[in-house]
Design a protein around this motif. Structure first.
Motif, mmCIF file in Angstrom:
data_model
loop_
_atom_site.group_PDB
_atom_site.id
_atom_site.type_symbol
_atom_site.label_atom_id
_atom_site.label_comp_id
_atom_site.label_asym_id
_atom_site.label_seq_id
_atom_site.Cartn_x
_atom_site.Cartn_y
_atom_site.Cartn_z
ATOM 1 N N GLN A 1 0.966 -1.223 0.192
ATOM 2 C CA GLN A 1 0.048 -0.117 -0.016
ATOM 3 C C GLN A 1 0.891 1.318 0.044
ATOM 4 O OE1 GLN A 1 -3.392 0.278 -0.412
ATOM 5 N NE2 GLN A 1 -3.114 -2.018 -0.771
ATOM 6 N N ALA A 2 2.169 1.159 0.744
ATOM 7 C CA ALA A 2 2.700 2.281 0.957
ATOM 8 C C ALA A 2 3.393 2.477 -0.568
ATOM 9 C CB ALA A 2 3.983 2.214 2.013
ATOM 10 N N LYS A 3 3.939 1.383 -1.388
ATOM 11 C CA LYS A 3 4.548 1.589 -2.603
ATOM 12 C C LYS A 3 3.672 2.333 -3.336
ATOM 13 C CE LYS A 3 7.298 -2.602 -2.739
ATOM 14 N NZ LYS A 3 8.704 -2.201 -3.535
ATOM 15 N N LEU A 4 2.134 1.796 -3.588
ATOM 16 C CA LEU A 4 1.188 2.503 -4.248
ATOM 17 C C LEU A 4 1.050 4.016 -4.205
ATOM 18 C CD1 LEU A 4 -1.692 -0.336 -4.207
ATOM 19 C CD2 LEU A 4 -0.391 0.313 -6.109
ATOM 20 N N PHE A 5 1.118 4.316 -2.964
ATOM 21 C CA PHE A 5 0.879 5.641 -2.608
ATOM 22 C C PHE A 5 2.219 6.574 -3.186
ATOM 23 C CE2 PHE A 5 1.928 9.624 -0.464
ATOM 24 C CZ PHE A 5 0.501 10.424 -0.299
ATOM 25 N N LEU A 6 3.376 6.038 -2.749
ATOM 26 C CA LEU A 6 4.516 6.676 -3.253
ATOM 27 C C LEU A 6 4.693 6.490 -4.683
ATOM 28 C CD1 LEU A 6 7.300 5.482 -0.815
ATOM 29 C CD2 LEU A 6 6.378 7.481 -0.842
ATOM 30 N N CYS A 7 3.743 5.735 -5.636
ATOM 31 C CA CYS A 7 3.846 5.797 -7.230
ATOM 32 C C CYS A 7 2.932 6.959 -7.501
ATOM 33 C CB CYS A 7 3.402 4.462 -7.646
ATOM 34 S SG CYS A 7 4.515 3.156 -7.435
ATOM 35 N N THR A 8 1.829 7.197 -6.662
ATOM 36 C CA THR A 8 1.203 8.560 -6.808
ATOM 37 C C THR A 8 1.905 9.764 -6.523
ATOM 38 O OG1 THR A 8 0.136 8.706 -4.720
ATOM 39 C CG2 THR A 8 -1.178 7.233 -6.403
ATOM 40 N N GLN A 9 2.734 9.630 -5.435
ATOM 41 C CA GLN A 9 3.558 10.764 -5.085
ATOM 42 C C GLN A 9 4.483 11.189 -6.425
ATOM 43 O OE1 GLN A 9 5.122 10.839 -1.276
ATOM 44 N NE2 GLN A 9 6.792 12.382 -1.658
#
Length: 218
Positions: free
Chosen positions: A48-56
């Motif tokens: 989930q953190a990976k996915l957020f950082l991709c949006t970042q």
């Protein structure tokens, strides 16, 4: 959307090259964050953190594009400040917990960006700059919120030795940032664009409270 047809207004009393330098360093900071987030994504296990950082990553690339477009309306992109570049390269060489990298980017850098952006939106006169910064601020708020949530969950579980190592590293980076801030801009431009070391010291005290809240220090 940003209305790019509005006039570009350089603040009265600010040298054009100094204004370009401020904007160029903001652009280079976005490029650093993109590199740092890319490395963090490849190192972390939390999906989930990976996915957020991709949006970042996408958001930061949009910021960099906006800065470059704004700069092109005034002049040319200037090189990265050598002292700032040393700090960025040192940060990218960190090989400990990914929590440290997220603290630097999502807490320290994004938190200080928000502080500076809100000040500049209020004080700098250019309507294009105000619109651009207002949009960037919305993204930075989300990035900072992610940092608080992720770190509050992960940092308390770190060993005391690792926490101490991270904190000492962060302090050295902040001190390096204060050194890089010295002597920037001409005397007149500095009154408007530069953050004093006294204010940076006060800001670090505020950041210490955040580091306490996420469990890095007591």
């Amino acid at each position: 959307d940003i209305n790019w047809n509005q006039p570009i207004i350089i603040p009265e009393g600010v040298d054009r090259i100094d204004y370009l330098d401020m904007l160029s360093q903001l652009y280079h900071a976005e490029i650093f964050v993109i590199e740092s987030c890319s490395r963090t994504i490849s190192s972390m296990e939390d999906v989930q953190a990976k996915l957020f950082l991709c949006t970042q990553l996408y958001g930061e690339s949009c910021h960099a594009h906006a800065y470059k477009k704004y700069i092109s309306k005034i002049g040319e992109l200037l090189p990265i400040n050598s002292k700032v570049n040393e700090l960025f390269q040192s940060t990218l060489q960190w090989d400990g917990s990914v929590c440290a990298s997220i603290i630097v980017v999502n807490i320290l850098m994004e938190g200080e960006d928000l502080n500076q952006q809100n000040k500049r939106i209020q004080t700098l006169p250019c309507p294009v700059f105000k619109e651009m910064y207002s949009l960037i601020t919305r993204d930075e708020s989300r990035h900072t919120a992610f940092g608080h949530i992720y770190l509050s969950d992960k940092v308390p579980a770190l060993a005391s030795l690792e926490k101490g190592k991270i904190f000492n590293w962060i302090k050295s980076l902040w001190q390096g940032g204060e050194n890089a801030n010295e002597g920037r801009y001409s005397a007149e431009s500095s009154k408007i664009l530069r953050t004093s070391n006294e204010e940076l010291g006060l800001r670090f005290n505020e950041q210490l409270k955040v580091l306490q809240n996420i469990g890095l220090i007591k």
